[in-house]
Motif scaffolding. Structure first.
Motif, PDB file in Angstrom:
ATOM      1  N   THR A  39       7.037  -4.394 -16.805  1.00  0.00           N
ATOM      2  CA  THR A  39       5.764  -5.108 -16.795  1.00  0.00           C
ATOM      3  C   THR A  39       4.974  -4.936 -18.080  1.00  0.00           C
ATOM      4  O   THR A  39       4.054  -5.695 -18.332  1.00  0.00           O
ATOM      5  N   THR A  94      -5.370 -15.168 -20.145  1.00  0.00           N
ATOM      6  CA  THR A  94      -5.625 -15.083 -18.704  1.00  0.00           C
ATOM      7  C   THR A  94      -4.324 -14.990 -17.928  1.00  0.00           C
ATOM      8  O   THR A  94      -4.269 -14.330 -16.904  1.00  0.00           O
ATOM      9  N   GLU A  97      -3.292 -11.435 -18.134  1.00  0.00           N
ATOM     10  CA  GLU A  97      -4.135 -10.624 -17.250  1.00  0.00           C
ATOM     11  C   GLU A  97      -3.740 -10.822 -15.795  1.00  0.00           C
ATOM     12  O   GLU A  97      -3.681  -9.868 -15.027  1.00  0.00           O
ATOM     13  N   LYS A  98      -3.446 -12.076 -15.421  1.00  0.00           N
ATOM     14  CA  LYS A  98      -3.022 -12.350 -14.048  1.00  0.00           C
ATOM     15  C   LYS A  98      -1.704 -11.659 -13.738  1.00  0.00           C
ATOM     16  O   LYS A  98      -1.522 -11.102 -12.668  1.00  0.00           O
ATOM     17  N   ALA A 100      -0.572  -8.963 -15.154  1.00  0.00           N
ATOM     18  CA  ALA A 100      -0.830  -7.521 -15.049  1.00  0.00           C
ATOM     19  C   ALA A 100      -1.460  -7.188 -13.698  1.00  0.00           C
ATOM     20  O   ALA A 100      -1.105  -6.185 -13.069  1.00  0.00           O
ATOM     21  N   GLU A 101      -2.388  -8.030 -13.250  1.00  0.00           N
ATOM     22  CA  GLU A 101      -3.017  -7.809 -11.941  1.00  0.00           C
ATOM     23  C   GLU A 101      -2.002  -7.919 -10.814  1.00  0.00           C
ATOM     24  O   GLU A 101      -2.017  -7.138  -9.868  1.00  0.00           O
ATOM     25  N   GLU A 102      -1.099  -8.911 -10.911  1.00  0.00           N
ATOM     26  CA  GLU A 102      -0.070  -9.080  -9.886  1.00  0.00           C
ATOM     27  C   GLU A 102       0.872  -7.878  -9.866  1.00  0.00           C
ATOM     28  O   GLU A 102       1.274  -7.410  -8.807  1.00  0.00           O
ATOM     29  N   LYS A 104       0.130  -4.843 -10.811  1.00  0.00           N
ATOM     30  CA  LYS A 104      -0.598  -3.712 -10.245  1.00  0.00           C
ATOM     31  C   LYS A 104      -0.707  -3.846  -8.726  1.00  0.00           C
ATOM     32  O   LYS A 104      -0.544  -2.868  -8.000  1.00  0.00           O
ATOM     33  N   ALA A 105      -0.947  -5.054  -8.247  1.00  0.00           N
ATOM     34  CA  ALA A 105      -1.045  -5.281  -6.796  1.00  0.00           C
ATOM     35  C   ALA A 105       0.292  -4.994  -6.116  1.00  0.00           C
ATOM     36  O   ALA A 105       0.334  -4.400  -5.039  1.00  0.00           O
ATOM     37  N   GLU A 108       0.797  -1.273  -6.074  1.00  0.00           N
ATOM     38  CA  GLU A 108      -0.069  -0.671  -5.052  1.00  0.00           C
ATOM     39  C   GLU A 108       0.478  -0.920  -3.657  1.00  0.00           C
ATOM     40  O   GLU A 108       0.474  -0.017  -2.806  1.00  0.00           O
ATOM     41  N   TYR A 181      -5.695   3.375  -7.026  1.00  0.00           N
ATOM     42  CA  TYR A 181      -5.448   2.529  -5.861  1.00  0.00           C
ATOM     43  C   TYR A 181      -6.533   2.806  -4.842  1.00  0.00           C
ATOM     44  O   TYR A 181      -6.982   3.921  -4.685  1.00  0.00           O
TER      45      TYR A 181
END
Length: 182
Positions: A39, A94, A97-98, A100-102, A104-105, A108, A181
């Motif tokens: 990632t 963006t 960033e999306k 990276a957020e996905e 991380k989600a 988690e 988390y």
């Protein structure tokens, strides 16, 4: 009594089957490290400068207005009427960033799944230990018989496994704190 003993043995068999299918802590750490490498972007994002956008100095389009007033007026116009269009790299930033957020989600969710599994194992071990203790508290068969000795050994084995699971839970909780988390 036989029913409780049979139930305890069946619960222990289920627990051992789930423990056998669970991956070790070292394997989980290696897998997580590989996921993080996958990632992590290979190269840093491009930074756009004034030269990339058309070069030259930026002067107000209307010399009668100060630069900040001209920028506000240009922003109020639609993009086709002299207003500022979106920066060429804004969509890519963006998207990164999306992604990276996905990632991380997803990490988690995987962490939560492992934590829930460990907590379920902990509950099963505690239940088995409690049931065995109830059987051991019944001294009608005597203190010194082979069945009682086997139950004590089985209880000690389950206590050791419970301690291992509790250590794994503590490690997972620490990982959750480190990675923020919720």
């Amino acid at each position: 009594m036989r029913l409780v003993h049979a139930a305890a043995l069946s619960v222990a068999a289920l627990l051992l089957a789930s423990a056998a299918s669970a991956q070790g802590l070292g394997d989980a750490a290696a897998k997580e490290k590989e996921k993080r490498k996958a990632t992590t972007p290979a190269k840093p994002a491009k930074v756009y400068t004034e030269g990339d956008l058309g070069g030259g100095s930026i002067a107000p389009a209307n010399p009668e207005l100060p630069a900040s007033a001209d920028a506000a007026a240009g922003a109020a116009k639609p993009a086709g009427e002299g207003g500022a269009a979106a920066a060429p790299g804004a969509g890519a930033a963006t998207d990164a960033e999306k992604a990276a957020e996905e990632a991380k989600a997803k990490a988690e969710a995987d962490w939560r799944k492992r934590l829930d599994q460990a907590r379920k194992e902990e509950a099963v071990y505690k239940d088995v230990i409690d049931k065995l203790q109830l059987e051991l508290n019944d001294t009608t068969g005597g203190f010194y018989n082979p069945a009682r000795a086997a139950k004590i050994a089985f209880q000690d084995e389950n206590k050791q496994k419970l301690a291992q699971v509790q250590g794994r839970i503590a490690t997972l909780e620490e990982e959750g704190r480190r990675n923020s988390y919720h």
